[in-house]
Write an enzyme that holds these catalytic residues in place. Structure first.
Site, short mmCIF file in Angstrom:
data_model
loop_
_atom_site.label_atom_id
_atom_site.label_comp_id
_atom_site.label_asym_id
_atom_site.label_seq_id
_atom_site.Cartn_x
_atom_site.Cartn_y
_atom_site.Cartn_z
N GLU A 46 -65.96 62.93 64.98
CA GLU A 46 -64.55 63.15 64.60
C GLU A 46 -63.97 64.29 65.45
O GLU A 46 -64.66 65.29 65.71
CB GLU A 46 -64.54 63.55 63.12
CG GLU A 46 -63.20 63.99 62.57
CD GLU A 46 -63.32 64.60 61.16
OE1 GLU A 46 -64.31 65.32 60.89
OE2 GLU A 46 -62.41 64.36 60.35
N ASN A 106 -55.55 61.65 62.09
CA ASN A 106 -56.93 61.92 62.49
C ASN A 106 -57.52 60.54 62.83
O ASN A 106 -57.77 59.72 61.94
CB ASN A 106 -57.68 62.58 61.33
CG ASN A 106 -59.06 63.05 61.70
OD1 ASN A 106 -59.63 62.59 62.68
ND2 ASN A 106 -59.62 63.94 60.89
N LYS A 123 -57.79 57.98 59.85
CA LYS A 123 -58.53 58.46 58.67
C LYS A 123 -57.69 58.36 57.39
O LYS A 123 -56.57 58.88 57.34
CB LYS A 123 -58.96 59.90 58.90
CG LYS A 123 -59.85 60.50 57.82
CD LYS A 123 -60.33 61.89 58.26
CE LYS A 123 -61.26 62.54 57.26
NZ LYS A 123 -61.72 63.87 57.75
N GLU A 142 -56.78 69.71 56.47
CA GLU A 142 -56.51 68.32 56.91
C GLU A 142 -55.32 67.73 56.18
O GLU A 142 -54.57 66.94 56.75
CB GLU A 142 -57.75 67.46 56.70
CG GLU A 142 -58.83 67.71 57.73
CD GLU A 142 -59.84 66.60 57.75
OE1 GLU A 142 -59.48 65.46 58.07
OE2 GLU A 142 -61.02 66.89 57.43
N CYS A 168 -65.52 60.78 58.80
CA CYS A 168 -66.01 61.92 58.02
C CYS A 168 -65.94 61.72 56.51
O CYS A 168 -66.77 61.06 55.93
CB CYS A 168 -65.32 63.21 58.44
SG CYS A 168 -66.23 64.64 57.81
N ASN A 193 -67.19 66.15 60.86
CA ASN A 193 -67.28 67.62 60.98
C ASN A 193 -67.47 68.10 59.55
O ASN A 193 -66.51 68.10 58.77
CB ASN A 193 -65.97 68.23 61.49
CG ASN A 193 -65.78 68.12 62.98
OD1 ASN A 193 -66.11 69.03 63.73
ND2 ASN A 193 -65.24 66.99 63.41
N1 CDV Z 1 -63.94 66.60 58.15
C1 CDV Z 1 -64.22 66.26 56.89
O1 CDV Z 1 -63.71 65.28 56.38
N2 CDV Z 1 -65.05 67.09 56.21
C2 CDV Z 1 -65.38 66.92 54.82
C3 CDV Z 1 -65.69 68.24 54.16
C4 CDV Z 1 -64.49 69.11 54.07
C5 CDV Z 1 -66.23 68.04 52.77
C6 CDV Z 1 -66.56 65.99 54.62
O2 CDV Z 1 -66.46 65.11 53.75
O3 CDV Z 1 -67.58 66.15 55.27
#
Ligand code: CDV
Length: 321
Positions: A46, A106, A123, A142, A168, A193
């Protein structure tokens, strides 16, 4: 057999001041190594072109712009596409997208072995918060810096199979995989991330790797698909982010996994025909699912009382004789 050799390209930290061109050169290096090891497809994390900028609060929206791509490929990212075409390898990469009408997403794209974009995902599950919360050790903005994705969860026929993408936080939600699974996804690509420290719930920190593995494995098994999870890992601008990049098979097993928190290729040859055994038996959706009993899944966003639930799904109020 329908083998696809996929490389999860875990990427170590990217500093705030690293140029786009330097990062692209680094990503091309990983691509060359992946190709040398037989990969058909390399998957980057990501927001792989910059540091994970939602960890900072930028008062002025204009300060944000440098993290976003207005075109893809653009002048600084074109070399990645050219390298893919020259090497004959496909890739998927996450980046911050700024559209012509000023919307910020994103985003992840899928690029085939000729260097052409064949799929895009924006996303949908955006974690974190919208306002500056100075009590946190670092921000996770975000919800401020991106709009929820407006393309749904699509699949793309490529690499001899059917590919889906998610980003993510999407990986923690069973709905993500099920919507892709219902369209026959055979491989789901998910960059992430994930800061190890969760400011609102620090008691979860020690379980980061466990949670990562269970969601990727269960998404794979319950939907008869391969899942490729790829981290941007290591201590980035003072914030430790988890690695743990892995490839899960439709068996629910992890078949390859990172052992570092830096740049590392995690490679597996995935026979997409393995999906069939699960899709034709225990997860033959058309025979075994009961969507009539799942009204609450799309009928409410948050928890409801039993009384409210009965309004959404009258079966919950039926006398049990
Ligand atoms: N980049 C993300 O979506 N990170 C989230 C964190 C903040 C919990 C994740 O689900 O990994």
């Amino acid at each position: 057999m329908r083998p696809v050799t996929v490389a999860a390209a875990q990427v170590g930290p990217i500093a705030l001041e690293t140029t786009r061109s330097a990062t692209v050169t680094r990503l091309i290096g990983l691509m060359q190594r992946a190709k040398a090891r037989g990969a058909d497809l390399i998957v980057y994390p990501e927001l792989a072109l910059t540091t994970f900028f939602p960890r900072w609060y930028f008062e002025d929206e204009a300060d944000l712009d440098r993290f976003y791509e207005r075109q893809m490929p653009g002048p600084e990212t074109r070399p990645l596409f050219e390298a893919a075409g020259d090497l004959g390898i496909g890739f998927s990469i996450g980046y911050a997208e700024l559209t012509a009408d000023g919307t910020r997403f994103n985003t992840a794209i899928l690029v085939d072995t000729s260097g052409a974009i064949v799929g895009k995902y924006r996303k949908i599950h955006l974690p974190g918060h919208r306002e500056h919360e100075p009590w946190r050790a670092f921000q996770h903005l975000e919800k401020r810096y991106f709009a929820p994705g407006n393309l749904g969860f699509r699949v793309f026929d490529a690499f001899g199979g059917r590919i889906g993408m998610a980003i993510c936080n999407d990986r923690r939600w069973p709905e993500t995989y099920r919507v892709l699974g219902l369209q026959g996804a055979e491989m789901v690509l998910i960059g992430y991330n994930t800061p190890i420290h969760n400011p609102p719930a620090p008691e979860h920190d020690r379980l980061s790797w466990h949670h990562n593995e269970i969601v990727l494995q269960s998404g794979a098994y319950q939907n008869a698909t391969f899942v490729v999870g790829v981290a941007k890992a290591g201590v980035e601008e003072g914030v430790p982010q988890m690695g743990g990049s892995l490839i899960a098979a439709p068996t629910g097993e992890t078949i390859a996994q990172a052992v570092t928190e830096g740049d590392e290729l995690v490679i597996a040859t995935c026979d997409l025909d393995l999906c069939k055994s699960y899709r034709d038996s225990v997860f033959a959706f058309e025979r075994h699912r009961e969507p009539g009993a799942y009204a609450l899944v799309t009928g409410t966003k948050g928890p409801v009382t039993p009384e409210e639930a009965q309004k959404i799904d009258p079966a919950l109020a039926r006398p049990d004789d």
